[in-house]
Design a protein around this motif. Structure first.
Motif, PDB file in Angstrom:
ATOM      1  N   VAL A  44       8.872   3.980  -9.041  1.00  0.00           N
ATOM      2  CA  VAL A  44       7.580   3.371  -8.736  1.00  0.00           C
ATOM      3  C   VAL A  44       6.504   4.060  -9.568  1.00  0.00           C
ATOM      4  O   VAL A  44       6.499   5.285  -9.689  1.00  0.00           O
ATOM      5  N   PRO A  45       5.590   3.304 -10.169  1.00  0.00           N
ATOM      6  CA  PRO A  45       4.495   3.950 -10.903  1.00  0.00           C
ATOM      7  C   PRO A  45       3.765   4.953 -10.016  1.00  0.00           C
ATOM      8  O   PRO A  45       3.592   4.732  -8.811  1.00  0.00           O
ATOM      9  N   ALA A  46       3.346   6.038 -10.633  1.00  0.00           N
ATOM     10  CA  ALA A  46       2.711   7.110  -9.860  1.00  0.00           C
ATOM     11  C   ALA A  46       1.502   6.610  -9.087  1.00  0.00           C
ATOM     12  O   ALA A  46       1.261   7.032  -7.949  1.00  0.00           O
ATOM     13  N   ALA A  47       0.740   5.688  -9.669  1.00  0.00           N
ATOM     14  CA  ALA A  47      -0.461   5.193  -8.999  1.00  0.00           C
ATOM     15  C   ALA A  47      -0.135   4.396  -7.744  1.00  0.00           C
ATOM     16  O   ALA A  47      -0.959   4.296  -6.828  1.00  0.00           O
ATOM     17  N   ASP A  48       1.082   3.800  -7.694  1.00  0.00           N
ATOM     18  CA  ASP A  48       1.465   2.976  -6.542  1.00  0.00           C
ATOM     19  C   ASP A  48       2.350   3.720  -5.552  1.00  0.00           C
ATOM     20  O   ASP A  48       2.685   3.163  -4.498  1.00  0.00           O
ATOM     21  N   GLN A  49       2.751   4.938  -5.869  1.00  0.00           N
ATOM     22  CA  GLN A  49       3.679   5.656  -5.002  1.00  0.00           C
ATOM     23  C   GLN A  49       3.116   5.895  -3.595  1.00  0.00           C
ATOM     24  O   GLN A  49       3.832   5.713  -2.597  1.00  0.00           O
ATOM     25  N   ALA A  61       7.675  -0.624  -3.739  1.00  0.00           N
ATOM     26  CA  ALA A  61       6.485  -0.754  -4.586  1.00  0.00           C
ATOM     27  C   ALA A  61       5.742  -2.030  -4.204  1.00  0.00           C
ATOM     28  O   ALA A  61       6.359  -3.063  -3.949  1.00  0.00           O
ATOM     29  N   GLN A  75      -1.398  -3.536  -8.280  1.00  0.00           N
ATOM     30  CA  GLN A  75      -0.918  -2.513  -9.212  1.00  0.00           C
ATOM     31  C   GLN A  75      -2.064  -1.550  -9.461  1.00  0.00           C
ATOM     32  O   GLN A  75      -3.128  -1.960  -9.954  1.00  0.00           O
ATOM     33  N   GLY A  76      -1.863  -0.319  -9.071  1.00  0.00           N
ATOM     34  CA  GLY A  76      -2.925   0.660  -9.216  1.00  0.00           C
ATOM     35  C   GLY A  76      -4.160   0.295  -8.413  1.00  0.00           C
ATOM     36  O   GLY A  76      -5.280   0.631  -8.799  1.00  0.00           O
ATOM     37  N   THR A 125      -2.703  -8.349  -8.573  1.00  0.00           N
ATOM     38  CA  THR A 125      -1.873  -8.890  -9.639  1.00  0.00           C
ATOM     39  C   THR A 125      -2.164 -10.380  -9.802  1.00  0.00           C
ATOM     40  O   THR A 125      -2.816 -11.005  -8.957  1.00  0.00           O
TER      41      THR A 125
END
Length: 741
Positions: free
Chosen positions: A169-174, A211, A216-217, A221
């Motif tokens: 998972v992208p760090a911003a969405d973790q 996720a 996103q972040g 989306t």
């Protein structure tokens, strides 16, 4: 000589010392291993670590090495051990040739040491043998050598778990993913009250490591924007946007708020897809005489389809009915709400206008009036739009309007009709369009049979018309007579027509037998005989009444069979005069067809095009014996209730709510019971029992004392045909039915 013997004796003592040392080391190793295995926890750890093979077993092949990296490391650790053992055994190869196998077990037990401290005793044991210091000097080197492979194993370990690496998972969405995991794992019912929806959410989000899919972040989306746009525009499809709340993502600034908004949007999307496809209310909420096939949505399919679509709004919109008539109603709904560009036309007051057709003693009378062009536009008559004549076309359009407005149907443009034309009761019309759009959601998505060019029959009860459709075009149409309002109303259903019966026998339904004919017999014991009906009393005392084939048969010459639980069908009729009336609700529930011979030939040519059926060929079969014409492929029959529809000229038409279905549905929708409307209401099933009856004297009974006993065919079997009977006894001919292709 003595010195030589002394040297030999000394050598023997050294050799014996070395042998004793090896035995001590082997025994100590075995004892250490037994001590290690004394703990259940240690046994579990050891079981999880593959054991090395002994040195006297051939090394693994190349294919084995690819499949098992741990075995590769352990075997590579054996090689230094073998070399060390050979070095130790070099002075006496004939005595100690089998010892390297024993020595090899020592570094093998060291190999797991880097993973667990439980193998410490095996490491320290060789150092205790003082006499063998020179030989065991290489042990540290041998022990150090296998210590490296576990590091390699650790390096290679991520390669054996590609799922974790691929689903990162992208760090911003973790942080949001962590919250979603907690909510879905423990509190999903707070957002989803349906079991299949909860399961779909768990599977979908679990597969993506939880996720978020709508952000996103922290930003929306493209899929989320499309879904939100569709939910906010739900009113255009006759749905209520308040039923699909959109969370405020702009105000969601924390992982908790974003996770909550994520699941709320998913829940609203589920609700929209489900109600767009199946309706806000289940048809059983309206009446007991409605039966359409269920077509629920699959929440997993909704998630997959919408989240992967290039246009999420269009993907969600696809759950609405795809039929042309539904889309036309949607466009007219927009016009009624003031979103269209239709002109506002008012008809001026003036003298009444009447059209008189030509008769035997008088000519046609057509009056002219300057208001007629406006009237033509108002009624959607595109032909001769500027014509001032009040002709047959205009008079017929006025008749249809009067019928839809629940006025007396005269075809005369009088004051009441003008007031109704100028005050369209727009709010009421919107409500009528809305419930008609709702009823379209109950119908199957595929109305026809694909193998027959999507052919199907559709009957509209309030319009009293039947149409045969194929490849999206009308093939044929006719007028019909439908059931009376109340307990004889024609049911709404979808079934398949399987065959046609020429020269049918009319098996009178039990409801008519016990509610109408038997009471009539009490007044006149000969009434059935005069009507050409045959009465049979069965062994159990029940009564069966039938009418043999013939010109006077109540079903006429042809019956169209689509077996259903309501025991209704379409058929011919000897009462042709009823088709001339505007309102034609006169039957006991079955549907009478105006031109049955044409109808039969159309259906037969669709199912059997090579047979070249014509109405004349069908009529040539008329007689006194039943003939069943079976369809190789059944044709779907859809009985509908369209009080609002768009005609071929693009005009929105309204019809009288003859069964009160509109009023019931409008009342239900305005009560605002929410999702409870989707629940199925259980209704009592129709009864076709035939209780024992005492007949009055003077009644003619056919086959008295015999007939069909309690084990004979039931009414449904009499009506639509019984299963294949068993072979008849010798000397008795079984009853025969004629099946023709």
């Amino acid at each position: 000589m003595r010195d030589c013997l002394n040297h030999r004796a000394g050598f023997d003592r050294v050799l014996m010392t070395v042998a004793a040392t090896f035995l001590t080391v082997s025994a100590s190793s075995a004892l250490a291993q037994d001590q290690v295995r004394s703990s259940a926890a240690e046994l579990a750890i050891e079981a999880a670590i593959p054991r090395p093979e002994p040195a006297n077993v051939p090394p693994p092949t190349a294919s084995d090495i690819k499949l098992d990296t741990t075995a590769t490391v352990q075997d590579s650790a054996k090689e230094p051990a073998k070399e060390a053992a050979k070095a130790e055994a070099a002075p006496a190869p004939d005595r100690v040739g089998t010892k390297p196998a024993d020595v090899a077990t020592t570094p093998a037990s060291e190999a797991p040491k880097s993973e667990t401290a439980k193998s410490e005793p095996a490491k320290s044991e060789p150092a205790k043998s003082e006499p063998a210091k020179a030989d065991t000097a290489t042990a540290p080197a041998a022990a150090a050598t296998p210590a490296e492979p576990p590091k390699d194993v650790a390096k290679e370990q991520p390669a054996s778990e590609p799922v974790k690496a691929a689903s990162a998972v992208p760090a911003a969405d973790q942080p949001v993913a962590d919250k979603l995991k907690d909510i879905i794992g423990a509190k999903t019912s707070r957002h989803f009250d349906r079991k299949n929806e909860r399961a779909a959410v768990e599977k979908f989000y679990g597969a993506r490591d939880f996720a978020p899919v709508w952000t996103q972040g922290g930003s929306l989306t493209a899929a989320a924007k499309g879904v939100i746009a569709r939910l906010k525009d739900a009113a255009s499809d006759g749905l209520n946007p308040a039923d699909y709340p959109v969370p405020d993502f702009a105000a969601a600034t924390t992982p908790d708020a974003l996770a909550d908004a994520e699941l709320k949007l998913t829940a609203s999307m589920f609700d929209y897809a489900r109600q767009a496809q199946s309706g806000r209310m289940h048809w059983s909420q309206v009446s007991a005489d409605i039966l359409y096939p269920e077509h629920p949505v699959d929440p997993s399919e909704v998630l997959a389809k919408v989240t992967t679509a290039a246009d999420a709004s269009a993907a969600l919109d696809s759950y609405n009915p795809p039929q042309k008539l539904y889309k036309e109603l949607k466009a007219k709904l927009a016009e009624l709400r003031g979103q269209g560009n239709g002109p506002v036309i008012e008809i001026a007051d003036g003298p009444a206008l009447k059209y008189t057709p030509a008769g035997k003693k008088q000519a046609e009378i057509v009056v002219e009036d300057p208001r007629v062009p406006q009237l033509r536009t108002k009624l959607g008559i595109a032909e001769n739009a500027s014509d001032t004549r009040y002709d047959a076309t205009v008079a017929e359009a006025v008749r249809k309007f009067q019928n839809s407005a629940e006025l007396k149907v005269t075809g005369i443009l009088d004051d009441k009709t003008i007031r109704a034309l100028n005050t369209p009761k727009r709010d009421k019309q919107i409500d009528v369009v809305l419930v008609n759009m709702e009823r379209w959601r109950w119908l199957p998505r595929d109305l026809g049979a694909p193998s027959l060019g999507d052919a199907y029959v559709i009957l509209n009860i309030p319009d009293y018309t039947l149409k045969v459709m194929q490849r999206g075009q009308q093939v044929w149409t006719t007028r019909v007579v439908t059931g009376k309002p109340g307990q004889h109303a024609t049911p709404l259903l979808t079934e398949t027509m399987k065959y046609i019966t020429v020269n049918p026998t009319w098996n009178v339904p039990p409801s008519i037998v016990y509610n109408e004919y038997l009471p009539a017999l009490q007044q006149d014991p000969t009434v059935l005989q005069r009507m050409g009906l045959k009465l049979e009393q069965n062994r159990d005392g029940s009564v069966h009444i039938s009418q043999p084939p013939g010109e006077a048969n109540a079903l006429g010459r042809i019956r169209f069979n689509f077996p259903n639980k309501f025991l209704v069908y379409q058929h011919d009729t000897p009462d042709k005069n009823l088709f001339a009336r505007d309102e034609r609700a006169f039957s006991h529930g079955c549907m009478r067809v105006q031109n049955p011979d044409q109808y039969a030939s159309v259906l037969l040519n669709i199912t059997m095009p090579n047979e070249k059926y014509t109405p004349e060929r069908v009529r040539s079969m008329y007689g006194k014996s039943e003939i069943d014409l079976k369809f190789p492929t059944p044709i779907p029959v859809n009985i509908t209730y369209q009080t609002a529809f768009v005609d071929d000229g693009g005009k929105l038409q309204f019809r009288k709510d003859v069964y009160g279905r509109d009023a019931t549905m409008i009342n239900i929708l305005k009560n605002g019971r929410g999702k409870d409307l989707e629940n199925i209401v259980a209704h009592s099933q129709p009864s076709y029992s035939r209780p024992a009856t005492t007949l009055p004297s003077g009644v003619a009974v056919a086959n008295n004392g015999g007939g069909f006993g309690s084990s004979g065919p039931n009414f449904f079997e009499r009506l639509f045909g019984a299963p294949t009977p068993p072979p008849a006894p010798v000397g008795r001919r079984p009853p025969q039915r004629v099946f023709t292709r």
